[in-house]
Design a protein around this motif. Sequence first.
Motif, short mmCIF file in Angstrom:
data_model
loop_
_atom_site.label_atom_id
_atom_site.label_comp_id
_atom_site.label_asym_id
_atom_site.label_seq_id
_atom_site.Cartn_x
_atom_site.Cartn_y
_atom_site.Cartn_z
N GLY A 314 0.81 -1.20 0.00
CA GLY A 314 0.00 0.00 0.00
C GLY A 314 0.85 1.25 0.00
N TRP A 315 0.27 2.32 0.51
CA TRP A 315 0.96 3.60 0.56
C TRP A 315 1.68 3.74 1.90
CZ3 TRP A 315 0.25 7.48 4.15
CH2 TRP A 315 0.88 8.72 3.88
N GLY A 613 24.39 -2.35 -7.56
CA GLY A 613 23.50 -2.94 -8.55
C GLY A 613 22.34 -2.02 -8.91
N THR A 614 21.43 -2.59 -9.66
CA THR A 614 20.28 -1.85 -10.15
C THR A 614 19.41 -1.35 -9.01
OG1 THR A 614 20.26 -3.18 -12.16
CG2 THR A 614 18.24 -1.97 -11.64
N ALA A 615 18.96 -0.11 -9.15
CA ALA A 615 18.11 0.49 -8.12
C ALA A 615 16.67 0.54 -8.61
CB ALA A 615 18.59 1.91 -7.80
N SER A 616 15.76 0.16 -7.75
CA SER A 616 14.34 0.30 -8.03
C SER A 616 13.77 1.28 -7.03
CB SER A 616 13.63 -1.06 -7.91
OG SER A 616 12.25 -0.91 -8.13
N GLY A 617 13.69 2.54 -7.42
CA GLY A 617 13.25 3.57 -6.50
C GLY A 617 14.37 4.51 -6.14
N ALA A 618 14.12 5.36 -5.14
CA ALA A 618 15.08 6.38 -4.70
C ALA A 618 15.46 6.13 -3.25
CB ALA A 618 14.48 7.77 -4.84
N VAL A 619 16.75 6.24 -2.95
CA VAL A 619 17.21 6.02 -1.59
C VAL A 619 16.69 7.12 -0.68
CG1 VAL A 619 19.41 7.23 -1.98
CG2 VAL A 619 19.23 5.52 -0.15
N GLU A 620 16.21 6.75 0.49
CA GLU A 620 15.64 7.71 1.43
C GLU A 620 16.48 7.85 2.69
OE1 GLU A 620 11.40 7.92 3.72
OE2 GLU A 620 11.36 7.96 1.54
N ILE A 631 14.72 2.43 0.81
CA ILE A 631 14.49 2.89 -0.57
C ILE A 631 13.00 3.00 -0.80
CG2 ILE A 631 14.75 2.30 -3.00
CD1 ILE A 631 17.40 1.00 -2.32
N ARG A 632 12.59 4.15 -1.37
CA ARG A 632 11.18 4.35 -1.68
C ARG A 632 10.95 4.00 -3.14
NH1 ARG A 632 7.01 6.28 0.74
NH2 ARG A 632 8.31 6.89 2.51
N ASP A 633 10.12 2.98 -3.35
CA ASP A 633 9.75 2.53 -4.67
C ASP A 633 8.31 2.95 -4.92
OD1 ASP A 633 9.44 1.31 -7.07
OD2 ASP A 633 9.81 -0.73 -6.40
N LEU A 634 8.16 4.05 -5.65
CA LEU A 634 6.86 4.71 -5.81
C LEU A 634 6.33 5.09 -4.44
CD1 LEU A 634 5.29 2.57 -8.69
CD2 LEU A 634 6.37 4.81 -8.83
N TYR A 635 5.27 4.43 -3.95
CA TYR A 635 4.67 4.83 -2.68
C TYR A 635 5.05 3.91 -1.53
CZ TYR A 635 1.79 7.55 -5.87
OH TYR A 635 1.36 8.41 -6.85
N GLU A 636 5.87 2.92 -1.80
CA GLU A 636 6.18 1.93 -0.77
C GLU A 636 7.62 2.04 -0.32
OE1 GLU A 636 5.08 -1.99 -1.95
OE2 GLU A 636 2.93 -1.54 -2.01
N LEU A 637 7.84 1.80 0.98
CA LEU A 637 9.17 1.82 1.58
C LEU A 637 9.71 0.40 1.63
CD1 LEU A 637 11.24 3.74 3.01
CD2 LEU A 637 10.24 2.95 5.17
N LYS A 638 10.90 0.21 1.09
CA LYS A 638 11.55 -1.11 1.10
C LYS A 638 12.89 -1.00 1.81
CE LYS A 638 9.23 -2.64 -3.12
NZ LYS A 638 9.38 -3.16 -4.50
#
Length: 642
Positions: A314-315, A613-620, A631-638
Motif C-alpha cells: 500500500g501507501w 547494482g540496479t536500483a528500483s526507487g530512490a534512496v531515502e 528505498i522508496r519505490d513509488l509509494y512503498e518503503l523497502k
Amino acid sequence: MKTPRRWMAWILSMGMVVTVFPGSTYASASSSSISLEVNGQVVRTDVPPSMKEGRVLVPLRWVAEALEAKVHWDSEKRAVLIDTDAGLVPAPQGRAIGLWVDGRKLTPDAAPVLSKGRTLVSVRVVAEALGAKVEWNAKERTVTISRPQAALGQIAYIQWREQAGNWGFSRHPEYVSPSELERRQAEALDRLQAAIGRAAPAAPPTGTEGERLVLDLSIQERYDDKGARIEGGSYRLTVSGPHVALEELYTQTPATIYLRSAGEEVLRELEAIRAMLPSPFPERAATLKSAPDAALKEAAAISIRSVETGLPDGWHGELAIDPESGGYAVAALERSASGAEGASNVWFSEDGADWRRMELPETLAPAAIGFAADGVRLISDRVDGHVYRSDAGGGSPAWERVWEYPLPEAIYKYPPVRFIPDLRNAKRIYATFAHDTRMPTSDGLFRSEDGGKSWTWGGVNGDDRMSFSWPERVWADPGTPGRVFAETDVSILLSEQTYNVAFAQPDVLVSEDGGLHWSAIEGVERFYGAGADASGSVLIGGRTEGADAYLATAGADAAVWTERRLPFRADRIAVDPAAPDTLAATGQRPGEASREPELFLSFDRGATWASAGTASGAVEHVDAEARLLFIRDLYELKVFRY
C-alpha cells in the motif's frame, strides 16, 4: 554561429524565394532583368531569375540558405529536398527532378531546371506550402515574396535567475480580475514581449555592457513563420545592455538566438517589471572549492539483499526516526489484493528490520508520524486533518489533539506529511505540510517550541504575507543549535483582493534561529542532509552543471563548500546523521541513457563509490551501524541490507 531557422521565425518575416506567376502575364515579357524581393529586402542571386514557359524561375538554394532553410540536392534520387530527410524520398522514376518540402512531394506547374550549378524552380506551390505570399508587379518586373510575421505569444510566467533569491510572478488570463496590480503586471509582460519582438538578429556578443540580467519565462503559445500556433514553451532570457539572448529550455536540441535591442529597450522593460516586485530575498554566499573527482571502484561492488519487513502493501508515508531510541516508524495505508484501500496504521521497528503495528486508538487514521528528541510522538490524521500528541509511551488514553485543521468542511484534508525534531533542542519540532491552495497556512513550515503542544506559523522573516510553497525537504542540523535547512519555493502575497502572489525559487534556504529568519545559499542547488561527527556539523549538498553532477560538503560555518564531480548523475543522496562518512545514492552513469539506474555507496564522504547494482526507487535513508538502506519505490518503503 548560425541562427537555427526555427528561431529566426521569432524575429523575421520569412519566405522561401520560389514562386510561379500567371502564364498570360509573361507571354509578352521581354528579356529585361527581373527583380526579386523577400520580406522587403532586394535579393541579388548569383544566377539571375529567368523565364521558362511563362513562369519565372529563381535559384532556390542561394536564397533558401540565406534564410537558414535546409536545402539539399540528392543526385541519386534527382530531388531537391527542403527540410526533408532523404530517407523519406523513394528512388526516382525517369529523369524528372523531384521537389520535396517538409516531407511532402510537390508538383510544380513548371519543371525545375539546373543552370550553372544551381537549381531554379518555379514555385507557387512551394511558396504556398511554406506559407509564403507571392505578388508580381508587371510594370516594375518585380517578384515580391513575403511571409506572415512569426510571433511570440503572451508571456505567462517570469522568474529571475541570476540570483537565487529574486522574485517572479505569473498571470492567468482566464481569470477576470479587478486588481489594478494584475492589470499593470499583464501590461508590463506585454511590453516585454513586444520589445523582444522588435529586437534585431545579431552575432553573439564578445563582452558585456552594463548589468547582466538572467531570467526564465514561459509563454502560452507562439506562432511559427507559417502562421501555425504552437502550444507553450519555456526559455531563458539573458540581457546585458543592448545584447539579448534567448535560449530554448527543456528540449532535446535546445537552440539560442542572439538579438540586439535598440536603445536597450528589453533591458528597460525588465527593470520596470523588477521595480514592481519585492526586494530580493536575503542571500548568503557560498565559496566552492574543488576537490579531485570522485572515483567509482568497479572491483568493490557491494551486494545487497532484501529485508522481509512485514510492512503491508500500500501507501507508506515519510520515514520517521526516533532520536531517543534510534527506532523507525512509518504511517501505512494498507491495500488489499483487489487494490481497495484498507486501514491506516503506524508501523514501527526498533532495528529497521523487524516491523510491528503500533497500538493506536481506532479513531486515528495516521497520515504521518514523528518524534521529538525526548520521545514525544506526533501523528497527523488523514481523515480529519488534525495533529495529535502523546508523551513517551503513547497508549490510547494519552493521545490529545494539539492542532485543528482549519477547514473542517473540506472533503479532502492535507495534514502535515513530516515531523522533524531538532536534536539540539528537545522542545523544538518542525512540521511540513502538503500544499492546499484553500488554506494559505498550509504552504510551508510549522514550528513548535514546546514539544508539540502548540504550533505557530509567523511568516517568513517576520512578514506574515510570506510563506513557503511546496517545501520538499527540511533538515535540522544535529551539530549546530538552531540551524535548519529547507528546499522550497517562497511566495509573498501582493494583493489580498485577488490573492496575487510573487514567488522566489531559491535552491537551498538556511535559518540559524530555529526557523524564524531565512536566507538563500547562493551556489548550492540541492541539500541532501546533515550529520555530525567529533568535529561538529557535516553538511551534504550538491549541484549539477550540464551532464555533470557534483557533491558538496561543508562544516559548521556553512560558508565554504568542497565539491567533487561524481561518476554518476545523482537523483537522490542520503546521509547517515550519526555517521556522515556513509552516503548512499541512486543515479545513472553518464552517457548511458538506456542503462538502468543504480544504487551507489560511499564510506569516505563521497570520495570513492561502489555500485550495489540496479536500483528500483530512490534512496531515502542509510543506517551505517545496522548496514541498512531504506528505498522508496513509488509509494512503498523497502529495506535492504548491505
